[in-house]
Each structure stands twice: as structure tokens, then as C-alpha cells.
Design a protein around this motif. Structure first.
Motif: not given
Length: 77
Positions: A49-54
Motif C-alpha cells: 500500500n505504501k508503494e502504490h500510494h506514496k
């Protein structure tokens, strides 16, 4: 998964096979993108999630002194 189901970023249990180079309409049929082990990364859901929403702006509303909603301020990078 070749990483024994361990997230390669934080060490928690991995649940997602993440494509380092994102799959797009233009490359969906390119096996070097979709099926190449070097393009895959075992991630936990939180790291995925962090990767795709950074890159997404963090939108947080606030309140002024009178209790009225104040829309978020978007910063230009």
C-alpha cells in the motif's frame, strides 16, 4: 514466493507479489515485465500500500477557529 513469504522491505509476512516495474496496458503482454522474477518483490500488504500510494497527495481537512471545515492545502513539489 521465493522469499519464503517474508516481506523484502520490513520482514513481516508477505502477502503480495509486487511488480517493481508496474504493469500497464502497454506492457501487459511483455513476459519480461509480467513474469520475470527480477521484476517481482514479495511485500506485506502495508508495504505494498505504501508503494502504490506514496505519490498520492495526503488530503486532510481541518477546521478554522469557528468550526468551519477548511479544505486541504496541496503543496506543489
Amino acid at each position: 514466493m521465493s522469499q519464503d513469504y517474508i516481506c523484502e522491505r520490513c520482514g513481516e509476512p508477505a502477502k503480495v507479489a509486487h511488480h517493481k516495474r508496474y504493469i500497464t496496458r502497454a506492457n501487459i503482454n511483455d513476459a519480461n515485465i509480467t513474469l520475470n522474477w527480477d521484476n517481482l518483490e514479495a511485500l506485506c500488504q502495508d508495504c505494498h500500500n505504501k508503494e502504490h500510494h506514496k505519490r498520492a497527495p495526503k488530503l486532510r481537512y481541518g477546521f478554522d477557529a469557528d468550526g468551519r471545515i477548511v479544505p486541504p492545502i496541496q503543496k506543489n513539489n
